[in-house]
Each structure stands twice: as structure tokens, then as C-alpha cells.
Design an enzyme around this catalytic site. Structure first.
Site, short mmCIF file in Angstrom:
data_model
loop_
_atom_site.label_atom_id
_atom_site.label_comp_id
_atom_site.label_asym_id
_atom_site.label_seq_id
_atom_site.Cartn_x
_atom_site.Cartn_y
_atom_site.Cartn_z
N CYS A 155 3.37 1.36 3.04
CA CYS A 155 4.20 0.12 3.43
C CYS A 155 5.29 1.13 2.15
CB CYS A 155 4.11 -0.97 2.56
SG CYS A 155 2.31 -1.30 3.04
N CYS A 181 -10.74 2.71 -0.52
CA CYS A 181 -9.69 1.89 -1.05
C CYS A 181 -9.85 2.83 -1.95
CB CYS A 181 -10.24 0.42 -1.32
SG CYS A 181 -10.14 -0.36 -0.33
N ARG A 184 9.28 1.68 3.57
CA ARG A 184 10.58 1.63 2.34
C ARG A 184 10.73 2.24 1.95
NH1 ARG A 184 8.02 -3.07 -1.90
NH2 ARG A 184 6.71 -4.48 -0.64
N CYS A 244 0.92 -1.48 -0.01
CA CYS A 244 0.11 0.17 -0.15
C CYS A 244 1.15 1.56 0.15
CB CYS A 244 -0.91 -0.47 1.02
SG CYS A 244 -0.07 0.28 2.62
N CYS A 248 -3.97 0.46 3.37
CA CYS A 248 -3.69 0.07 4.21
C CYS A 248 -4.18 -0.25 5.27
CB CYS A 248 -3.09 1.52 4.23
SG CYS A 248 -1.83 2.77 3.34
#
Length: 167
Positions: free
Chosen positions: A39, A101, A43, A36, A128
């Protein structure tokens, strides 16, 4: 207490980031878990932490340099922890209260203006809120929060250490 040299700790921190990002790639490409926006943003925070540690290992600072790199690592780790906490908050919401979403991040990058894309990346979407994987009762953002806390402690250590001591 004897603490390993700063250079060695930065190399370990860099290698840990490589391991974390490799795990993320494994989740995405082998386990087929779609990341998502939060995420992906986490990263990026790990990538910045890893690059900072790599640069610090190459530079091998002392004195004020230790505090500067420690402060940078602490700052990026706190930002990453905030992102993980946001995702954990979204995962804890009842389904009817979760944000809507949205399409995949690739499509959003193509159609949204940069400022809107950044807002979505930092605030999250309904994707998420979905828990795709758990280990020992923690979802992926729970584990990344633990990693960011570890990096925060490492940043503080680098800020307060007086000198490199090794046996």
C-alpha cells in the site's frame, strides 16, 4: 475529437492524485486501516505520478516534451499497476499460502537494511494479503489498479497526441 490542452489534463491528473492520497490518509487516520508495505509503495507511485504531472503542467511541453512526460507517466503507472496486481494476487491466496505477517513498516525501517526493506516493500507481506475494505466488490488494490490503468491511458494519450487543441 477535440482533446483539452495538455496543461489542463496534467493539472487534473495532479488533482486526482491529491484526491487519491487524501483518501489513503482518510483510510489510515480516520478509519484506522493500517497500510501494508505494498500500500505504501503504491502511494509512492501515485506521488511520483502526481509530481510528474505537476512538473509537466508547469513546464507545459509541446511535441517531444509531451512524449517524454507521457512516457514517464506510462512507466510509473505500469509500475504502480504491477504493485496493485501483486497485492491482488496475495489477497487471492489461501491463508496458508500467504507470506508470513511482519511487524509494522516503521519497525521494519528501523531494523532492516535498506536493500531488504526495499525487497519487502515491493514483494509484500502477509499483511498485504488481508482485505480490510471493499467497495462494489473491489478491495483497495483493485481500485488503485483501475486508477493506474487510467494513468497508463493518459500517458499513452500524451505520447501519441500531435498538438494541443482546445475549443
Amino acid at each position: 475529437m477535440l482533446i483539452p490542452k495538455s496543461r489542463h489534463l496534467h493539472i487534473l491528473a495532479f488533482l486526482a492524485v491529491i484526491g487519491l492520497l487524501a483518501t489513503a490518509m482518510f483510510f489510515e487516520h480516520v478509519m484506522m486501516l493500517e497500510p501494508c508495505p505494498l500500500c505504501i509503495t503504491q502511494r509512492i507511485a501515485f506521488l511520483i505520478l502526481g509530481l510528474t504531472s505537476l512538473i509537466a503542467a508547469i513546464h507545459n511541453p509541446a511535441g517531444r516534451g509531451l512524449r517524454v512526460y507521457g512516457g514517464l507517466i506510462l512507466t510509473f503507472a505500469i509500475v504502480g499497476a504491477g504493485l496493485a496486481i501483486r497485492q491482488l494476487y496475495l489477497q487471492g491466496l489461501p491463508p496458508e499460502e500467504a507470506p508470513a505477517c511482519m511487524p509494522g513498516i516503521g519497525y521494519l525501517a528501523d531494523v532492516l537494511p535498506m536493500n531488504e526493506l526495499i525487497r519487502v516493500m515491493f514483494s509484500g507481506t502477509g499483511d498485504c494479503a488481508e482485505v480490510q475494505w471493499r467497495f462494489l466488490g473491489l478491495s483497495i488494490p483493485g481500485w488503485t489498479l483501475i486508477a493506474f490503468i487510467g494513468y497508463s491511458l493518459f500517458g499513452v494519450l500524451e505520447m501519441i497526441r500531435k498538438r494541443d487543441i482546445v475549443r
